[in-house]
Scaffold this motif. Structure first.
Motif, PDB file in Angstrom:
ATOM      1  N   ASP A  90       0.806  -1.566  -0.174  1.00 59.45           N
ATOM      2  CA  ASP A  90       0.210   0.139   0.013  1.00 59.45           C
ATOM      3  C   ASP A  90       0.417   1.253   0.142  1.00 59.45           C
ATOM      4  N   THR A  91       1.967   1.220   0.889  1.00 54.11           N
ATOM      5  CA  THR A  91       2.692   2.578   0.354  1.00 54.11           C
ATOM      6  C   THR A  91       3.480   2.753  -0.645  1.00 54.11           C
ATOM      7  N   ASP A  92       3.958   1.591  -1.514  1.00 61.06           N
ATOM      8  CA  ASP A  92       4.427   1.680  -2.721  1.00 61.06           C
ATOM      9  C   ASP A  92       3.642   2.542  -3.990  1.00 61.06           C
TER      10      ASP A  92
ATOM     11  N   ALA B   5       3.498   5.023 -19.403  1.00 61.18           N
ATOM     12  CA  ALA B   5       4.101   3.624 -19.505  1.00 61.18           C
ATOM     13  C   ALA B   5       5.318   3.156 -18.927  1.00 61.18           C
ATOM     14  N   ILE B   6       6.504   4.307 -18.879  1.00 64.07           N
ATOM     15  CA  ILE B   6       7.458   4.083 -17.876  1.00 64.07           C
ATOM     16  C   ILE B   6       6.842   3.157 -16.945  1.00 64.07           C
TER      17      ILE B   6
ATOM     18  N   THR C 105       8.300  -0.273 -15.171  1.00 63.42           N
ATOM     19  CA  THR C 105       8.607  -0.680 -13.851  1.00 63.42           C
ATOM     20  C   THR C 105       7.638  -1.575 -12.655  1.00 63.42           C
ATOM     21  N   ILE C 106       7.143  -1.468 -13.087  1.00 64.37           N
ATOM     22  CA  ILE C 106       6.055  -2.238 -12.149  1.00 64.37           C
ATOM     23  C   ILE C 106       6.020  -4.037 -12.674  1.00 64.37           C
ATOM     24  N   GLY C 107       5.932  -3.757 -13.900  1.00 67.40           N
ATOM     25  CA  GLY C 107       5.618  -5.450 -13.831  1.00 67.40           C
ATOM     26  C   GLY C 107       4.314  -6.429 -15.193  1.00 67.40           C
TER      27      GLY C 107
ATOM     28  N   LEU D 159      -2.848  -1.365 -12.788  1.00 63.43           N
ATOM     29  CA  LEU D 159      -2.778  -0.066 -11.584  1.00 63.43           C
ATOM     30  C   LEU D 159      -2.345   1.295 -12.342  1.00 63.43           C
ATOM     31  N   VAL D 160      -1.557   1.016 -13.105  1.00 66.64           N
ATOM     32  CA  VAL D 160      -1.442   2.358 -13.649  1.00 66.64           C
ATOM     33  C   VAL D 160      -2.356   3.181 -14.211  1.00 66.64           C
ATOM     34  N   SER D 161      -3.328   2.199 -14.581  1.00 70.75           N
ATOM     35  CA  SER D 161      -4.478   2.870 -15.653  1.00 70.75           C
ATOM     36  C   SER D 161      -5.810   3.066 -14.727  1.00 70.75           C
TER      37      SER D 161
END
Length: 409
Positions: free
Chosen positions: A3-5, A30-31, A35-37, A43-45
């Motif tokens: 959760d912190t990340d 996109a970067i 990076t997350i994989g 998640l980013v969306s």
């Protein structure tokens, strides 16, 4: 990611995205996703609100070494986006030009009447011809063709008087001489008659919300209502205004009476050594040929003992009258959206009118009534001591004092 990340990623996205353009946002997100994989796109969306398809496109651009960033000032490749309608429907510009061509606007067989060329009307006409278009795009195409909103321009004169320009030069020279001799130079004009009632006014002013002035629900002519007329006197070189308002209908007598009131209220104190009065007026209603006008002026001249020089604007040039341009225009601005209910309102609105250049205005209300239909006999007219000027005596003349007794009736 814990959760912190996730919270740290959300904070970075919120801080960085507002400063990036479309291409930069796509590449940055996109970067982060790469990076997350696994699960990074979802998640980013979710955190950024950007679609998965956009992030997938950004990842492809990262993985492709041949990807070139757009030119400076752009966020998309050239040629991207929807094609303009004039490219997908090439004939639409020709059809639009045919509809609004000014050379056929007076032709009764033209497709669209020139008196009804709104964007939505043109849109309907183009759709009837099989084109797919909206009125906003019609406006864009009209600008491309060089069309725009315009009004008529008053440039064509019906009758150009041969000595019109010379008359203005003569007025300028005579008023300049009067200034050197410290004689008053007055520009006079009459403002159109207004009904004295609680009638509507189409102009607008800043008022408290939902508390407009209440007026009658129509403005049809009401014969029993009084009509107020304002007579303006503008001192050209001192930039001072004097207004006399009244309810009677005799204009000529009221004009001279207004000059008389100005003289006794201001002129006799400001010009005690004046040799003559210079008045610049319109030629409205052939006033320079009006016997009552010159007869009433003769009475006024005999009363003050000073000659009056009259300089008329040529016919058809009343728009250059300084009283209308520099005086009445500010009065009208001050009383816009205010119904003229009585004489007190007229006096207050005119007297309170001010300009940035300190134009002083004074207004009085003439309660006297002047008889109409006054006729001047030949014997009375012969008693007028009038001297026409060498240049256009019908426009320029002087009325001097006379010893002949002038009737007051």
């Amino acid at each position: 990611m814990d959760d912190t990340d996730v919270l740290a990623l959300q904070a970075r996205i919120a801080a960085v995205l507002p400063a990036l353009n479309e291409y930069q946002r796509r590449r940055y997100l996109a970067i982060e996703a790469k990076t997350i994989g696994y699960g990074g796109i979802s998640l980013v969306s979710r955190l950024s609100g950007v679609s998965r398809q956009t992030l997938t496109t950004g990842l492809k651009e990262l993985d492709n070494p041949n990807t070139k960033p757009p030119k400076q000032g752009r966020s998309r490749k050239s040629g991207g986006g929807r094609k303009p309608i004039w490219e997908t429907q090439p004939r639409i510009l020709y059809a639009l030009n045919d509809l609004i061509n000014t050379h056929t606007k007076d032709n009764p067989d033209c497709i669209l009447s020139w008196t009804n060329k709104s964007l939505r009307t043109i849109e309907r006409s183009l759709k009837e011809q099989g084109f797919e278009v909206c009125y906003r795009v019609v406006g864009m195409m009209l600008k491309m063709l060089g069309y725009g909103l315009a009004t008529d321009k008053k440039t064509t004169t019906t009758a150009m008087l041969p000595d019109r320009d010379k008359q203005f030069e003569y007025i300028n020279s005579e008023t300049a001489k009067a200034m050197v001799d410290r004689n008053p130079v007055l520009s006079i004009d009459v403002k159109k008659k207004g009904r004295l009632s609680n009638l509507t006014d189409s102009s607008q002013t800043c008022q408290t919300i939902n508390t407009p002035l209440e007026v009658v629900d129509h403005d049809f002519p009401i014969p029993e209502l009084s009509r107020a007329t304002s007579f303006g006197i503008y001192e050209i070189f001192k930039k001072q205004g004097f207004t006399n308002a009244r309810l009677s209908s005799e204009l000529i007598v009221f004009t001279v009476e207004s000059l008389r009131k100005w003289w006794y209220a201001e002129g006799v104190f400001e010009y005690p050594d004046a040799l003559e009065l210079v008045i610049v007026a319109d030629c409205g209603r052939r006033r320079y040929r009006n016997h009552l006008w010159t007869y009433e002026l003769q009475r006024f001249v005999n009363e003050i003992g000073k000659p009056i020089k009259i300089l008329h604007h040529p016919p058809g040039t009343s728009k250059w009258n300084k009283t209308a341009c520099r005086f009445f225009s500010f009065i009208h601005r001050n009383w816009q959206s205010m119904p003229m209910v009585n004489g007190a309102v007229i006096i207050s609105l005119i007297g309170d009118a001010k300009t940035e250049k300190r134009l002083a205005m004074r207004c009085i209300f003439d309660e006297a009534t002047h008889k109409t239909g006054r006729k001047i006999s030949d014997a009375e007219f012969s008693s007028i001591n009038i001297s026409p000027a060498d240049f256009h005596g019908e426009w320029n003349y002087t009325i001097a004092p006379t010893t002949v007794e002038i009737s007051l009736n």
